[in-house]
Design an enzyme around this catalytic site. Sequence first.
Site, mmCIF file in Angstrom:
data_model
loop_
_atom_site.group_PDB
_atom_site.id
_atom_site.type_symbol
_atom_site.label_atom_id
_atom_site.label_comp_id
_atom_site.label_asym_id
_atom_site.label_seq_id
_atom_site.Cartn_x
_atom_site.Cartn_y
_atom_site.Cartn_z
ATOM 1 N N HIS A 1 0.842 -1.195 0.000
ATOM 2 C CA HIS A 1 0.000 0.000 0.000
ATOM 3 C C HIS A 1 0.875 1.242 0.000
ATOM 4 O O HIS A 1 2.046 1.203 0.384
ATOM 5 C CB HIS A 1 -0.918 -0.010 1.218
ATOM 6 C CG HIS A 1 -1.985 -1.051 1.142
ATOM 7 N ND1 HIS A 1 -2.977 -1.163 2.076
ATOM 8 C CD2 HIS A 1 -2.219 -2.034 0.232
ATOM 9 C CE1 HIS A 1 -3.783 -2.157 1.751
ATOM 10 N NE2 HIS A 1 -3.336 -2.711 0.636
ATOM 11 N N GLU B 1 0.938 3.955 1.856
ATOM 12 C CA GLU B 1 1.488 4.385 3.136
ATOM 13 C C GLU B 1 2.601 3.454 3.613
ATOM 14 O O GLU B 1 3.590 3.906 4.188
ATOM 15 C CB GLU B 1 0.411 4.575 4.191
ATOM 16 C CG GLU B 1 -0.595 3.482 4.359
ATOM 17 C CD GLU B 1 -1.787 3.495 3.413
ATOM 18 O OE1 GLU B 1 -1.602 3.440 2.182
ATOM 19 O OE2 GLU B 1 -2.925 3.512 3.909
ATOM 20 N N CYS C 1 -5.911 0.995 5.715
ATOM 21 C CA CYS C 1 -6.438 -0.277 6.204
ATOM 22 C C CYS C 1 -5.860 -0.523 7.603
ATOM 23 O O CYS C 1 -4.994 0.216 8.065
ATOM 24 C CB CYS C 1 -6.053 -1.412 5.252
ATOM 25 S SG CYS C 1 -4.278 -1.805 5.244
ATOM 26 N N CYS D 1 -1.941 -1.003 7.622
ATOM 27 C CA CYS D 1 -1.199 0.250 7.468
ATOM 28 C C CYS D 1 -1.373 1.140 8.695
ATOM 29 O O CYS D 1 -0.451 1.862 9.074
ATOM 30 C CB CYS D 1 -1.627 0.967 6.193
ATOM 31 S SG CYS D 1 -1.027 0.131 4.693
#
Length: 136
Positions: free
Chosen positions: A68, A70, A96, A99
């Site tokens: 992802h 991040e 999510c 993360c």
Amino acid sequence: MDKQKQFDLHYLEMARIWARNSYCERRKVGALMVKDRMIISDGYNGTPRGFENICEDEKGGTKPYVLHAEANAITKVARSNNSSEGATIYITASPCIECAKLIIQSGIVRVVYSDDYRLQDGIELLKRAGIEVDKY
């Protein structure tokens, strides 16, 4: 509009532009990490270094090893001489839960995002940890 909100909106726009670098077809997400009004890291969703730049499998689902945005920004700052302690992360989609855990552990104190992820458990965890969360 106050000065901080202007900066927030500009950094979110930059994160949206950065998301265009993603090779993912289903969803392009960008992230910028800012500390003392300096961008110290950036990221977008994609495959790990050295992998093919194809995020989806034959059925159109996201491959399980896609990182992802991040997570990419956090690991990128970890490889640098910068520290994420006290930083703000700007993300085009809410994080999510996985993360969110990385954000908490990395010392980021504020999350600013624009679009909701389908699950809100990441946002709930961030708030529980005392991290400031703003949606624009």
